[in-house]
Write a protein that holds these residues in place. Sequence first.
Motif, PDB file in Angstrom:
ATOM      1  N   SER A 297      26.631  48.405 -11.520  1.00 27.64           N
ATOM      2  CA  SER A 297      25.720  49.550 -11.461  1.00 27.64           C
ATOM      3  C   SER A 297      24.325  49.170 -11.929  1.00 27.64           C
ATOM      4  O   SER A 297      23.323  49.460 -11.252  1.00 27.64           O
ATOM      5  CB  SER A 297      26.265  50.704 -12.319  1.00 27.64           C
ATOM      6  N   ILE A 298      24.241  48.515 -13.078  1.00 25.87           N
ATOM      7  CA  ILE A 298      22.926  48.149 -13.624  1.00 25.87           C
ATOM      8  C   ILE A 298      22.248  47.104 -12.744  1.00 25.87           C
ATOM      9  O   ILE A 298      21.047  47.197 -12.457  1.00 25.87           O
ATOM     10  CB  ILE A 298      23.061  47.644 -15.070  1.00 25.87           C
ATOM     11  N   SER A 299      23.017  46.103 -12.307  1.00 29.25           N
ATOM     12  CA  SER A 299      22.444  45.052 -11.463  1.00 29.25           C
ATOM     13  C   SER A 299      21.875  45.640 -10.181  1.00 29.25           C
ATOM     14  O   SER A 299      20.750  45.304  -9.779  1.00 29.25           O
ATOM     15  CB  SER A 299      23.505  44.001 -11.118  1.00 29.25           C
ATOM     16  N   PHE A 300      22.648  46.519  -9.531  1.00 32.73           N
ATOM     17  CA  PHE A 300      22.184  47.100  -8.271  1.00 32.73           C
ATOM     18  C   PHE A 300      20.949  47.973  -8.475  1.00 32.73           C
ATOM     19  O   PHE A 300      19.961  47.854  -7.747  1.00 32.73           O
ATOM     20  CB  PHE A 300      23.297  47.923  -7.621  1.00 32.73           C
ATOM     21  N   LEU A 301      20.997  48.859  -9.469  1.00 32.68           N
ATOM     22  CA  LEU A 301      19.880  49.777  -9.682  1.00 32.68           C
ATOM     23  C   LEU A 301      18.598  49.037 -10.046  1.00 32.68           C
ATOM     24  O   LEU A 301      17.516  49.346  -9.518  1.00 32.68           O
ATOM     25  CB  LEU A 301      20.240  50.793 -10.769  1.00 32.68           C
ATOM     26  N   LEU A 302      18.700  48.056 -10.937  1.00 31.70           N
ATOM     27  CA  LEU A 302      17.503  47.303 -11.327  1.00 31.70           C
ATOM     28  C   LEU A 302      16.999  46.439 -10.188  1.00 31.70           C
ATOM     29  O   LEU A 302      15.778  46.312  -9.988  1.00 31.70           O
ATOM     30  CB  LEU A 302      17.801  46.445 -12.565  1.00 31.70           C
ATOM     31  N   ALA A 303      17.918  45.828  -9.425  1.00 30.32           N
ATOM     32  CA  ALA A 303      17.500  45.011  -8.282  1.00 30.32           C
ATOM     33  C   ALA A 303      16.838  45.871  -7.216  1.00 30.32           C
ATOM     34  O   ALA A 303      15.842  45.476  -6.603  1.00 30.32           O
ATOM     35  CB  ALA A 303      18.698  44.260  -7.704  1.00 30.32           C
TER      36      ALA A 303
END
Length: 294
Positions: free
Chosen positions: A269-275
Amino acid sequence: MMAGVALFFMLSGGLLLPSQLSPKDFFKRRLSRVVGPIVFWTMVYAMYQYFFDGIGLKQLGLEILGMPFSNQGAPELWFMYTLLGLYLVTPILSPFITKAKREDMELYLLIWGISLLIPYLKLLWNIPDSGIFTYVSGYVGFFFLGSYLHRFYNDSIFFRYTNFIIVICILLWIIPMVVIKYLDMNGGELMDVCAFPLAALTIGIYLIVKKLNVERCNITSLFYNGIVNISTLSFGIYLSHAYLCKRFLRNWEWLMEQHIIVELIINVSISFLLAWLFSWLISKSKWSKYIIGV
């Protein structure tokens, strides 16, 4: 997960083959979108290794100089070099595919299908890596398969027996996986994306999606615009997510102490949103073409 890689190459083959452009024009159009981001992210990952992994100036220089030949700085960039390799053979494949009949393409796909069995045939015989099927194997088969299904799907066995083939494809993936697990075998090469089980799963997923009629779905304009936005920024999301996932979040001790399911959900979740946020912000700048390809 690896079925997604094969699906990408299948879809790329369906969209790019056959190309009607001259080799010069094709390379100019396709390479202009990927070379800049590859150089940028290779530098980012190589500098990360220099400052945080202590690789030294000599190794840093070698990795930067090695960019034209293979992925450097981060193993995640292998995907881009495979794509570049397929770009290089596109002008060679295109004249054949333009004139090829369905039976001609099926003959090559049969040969490629045999190459997918090599990891299993190696269990019986000592087959060298430079065997007879080596030079017709690999991701170019998925590239070719995508073009075949795009052109001849309605006339192929995949259309006439879709449901039956979907079941068979999923079984061809599940059964070897269960056997490998039961016999405690090393499944790395046996379940590789260029081995038969994962290729079968990839075809099964493709056929399942092919059966869906998007026009009948009640898709809101907001949802549709969101899908288009993510699709447009997907190159940047792919190139940047590895830094966030493997070099940032996996160094977060609290996260690594959580249950694997919790860790995966938070990490993804964090990786996708920040990317996505990074790619969206970069897309607003005049340098976006050289960083995320759009």
